[in-house]
Write an enzyme that holds these catalytic residues in place. Sequence first.
Site, short mmCIF file in Angstrom:
data_model
loop_
_atom_site.label_atom_id
_atom_site.label_comp_id
_atom_site.label_asym_id
_atom_site.label_seq_id
_atom_site.Cartn_x
_atom_site.Cartn_y
_atom_site.Cartn_z
N ARG A 1 -41.64 -65.04 -46.92
CA ARG A 1 -42.23 -66.36 -46.66
C ARG A 1 -43.34 -66.31 -45.59
O ARG A 1 -43.54 -67.26 -44.85
CB ARG A 1 -41.15 -67.36 -46.23
CG ARG A 1 -40.12 -67.63 -47.30
CD ARG A 1 -40.74 -68.48 -48.38
NE ARG A 1 -39.76 -68.81 -49.40
CZ ARG A 1 -39.92 -68.54 -50.68
NH1 ARG A 1 -41.01 -67.95 -51.09
NH2 ARG A 1 -39.02 -68.89 -51.54
N THR B 1 -43.51 -59.21 -61.54
CA THR B 1 -42.47 -58.19 -61.66
C THR B 1 -41.05 -58.76 -61.58
O THR B 1 -40.09 -58.04 -61.84
CB THR B 1 -42.63 -57.12 -60.56
OG1 THR B 1 -42.51 -57.74 -59.28
CG2 THR B 1 -43.99 -56.43 -60.67
N ALA B 2 -40.91 -60.03 -61.23
CA ALA B 2 -39.58 -60.61 -61.02
C ALA B 2 -38.86 -60.86 -62.34
O ALA B 2 -39.48 -61.14 -63.37
CB ALA B 2 -39.69 -61.91 -60.24
N HIS C 1 -43.38 -70.28 -58.18
CA HIS C 1 -44.62 -69.47 -58.21
C HIS C 1 -45.51 -69.89 -59.38
O HIS C 1 -46.72 -70.04 -59.22
CB HIS C 1 -44.29 -67.98 -58.31
CG HIS C 1 -44.13 -67.30 -56.99
ND1 HIS C 1 -45.08 -66.44 -56.49
CD2 HIS C 1 -43.14 -67.34 -56.07
CE1 HIS C 1 -44.68 -65.98 -55.32
NE2 HIS C 1 -43.51 -66.51 -55.04
N ARG D 1 -49.60 -71.91 -59.62
CA ARG D 1 -50.78 -71.36 -60.28
C ARG D 1 -51.33 -72.35 -61.30
O ARG D 1 -50.60 -73.04 -61.99
CB ARG D 1 -50.44 -70.04 -60.98
CG ARG D 1 -49.97 -68.98 -60.00
CD ARG D 1 -49.88 -67.62 -60.63
NE ARG D 1 -48.99 -67.49 -61.76
CZ ARG D 1 -47.72 -67.11 -61.66
NH1 ARG D 1 -47.19 -66.87 -60.49
NH2 ARG D 1 -46.99 -66.98 -62.75
N ASP E 1 -47.46 -59.09 -58.16
CA ASP E 1 -46.54 -59.72 -57.23
C ASP E 1 -45.12 -59.52 -57.75
O ASP E 1 -44.74 -60.16 -58.73
CB ASP E 1 -46.87 -61.21 -57.09
CG ASP E 1 -46.27 -61.83 -55.84
OD1 ASP E 1 -45.53 -61.15 -55.11
OD2 ASP E 1 -46.55 -63.02 -55.59
#
Length: 177
Positions: free
Chosen positions: A12, A35-36, A50, A54, A83
């Site tokens: 954070r 990548t999550a 996230h 965007r 990310d």
Amino acid sequence: MAKSILITGGARSGKSSLAERMTLGLHPTATYIATAQAFDAEMAERIAHHQARRGPEWTTHAEPRDLVGALEATDGTRPRLVDCLTVWLSNLLLAGEDWQGAAERLVAALPRQAAPVVLVTNEVGAGIVPENRLAREFRDAAGFLNQAVAGVSDEVWLCVSGCPVRLKPPQGEGPTP
């Protein structure tokens, strides 16, 4: 050789927002290599947060483990944002894959990219020594990965409390005052 930028910092710290701004500063549209993986509801919520941040200028390419393949598949004229490296590393460790070989392939692939790459990673070595073997292995692996990627990156930034500090300026520029 395209520009590569590594952004590191704690949880954070503002590093993903900084990376998004820097990536779109290179071109009005970009590719987000995510990548999550959503293994539980809390992670699904983080991913959704996230994605909601965007706008339409982003194309998402989800790839939890084959990061070099994702970079090769998306290389072209638009910059890419990865990310994040530490989530990618976690995915490799939990899958029992050779993270060292994957890291070596990544470090070799970055200088070959035609389009810019901005990479986000977590700085995990500033805390206490973890009490279990897997956590210590992850911390050590993340440190080695971050050093290797920083070594081939054109710029390295540290984000602390939303404040970016350039650690490695592009060649020909002096350090950040």
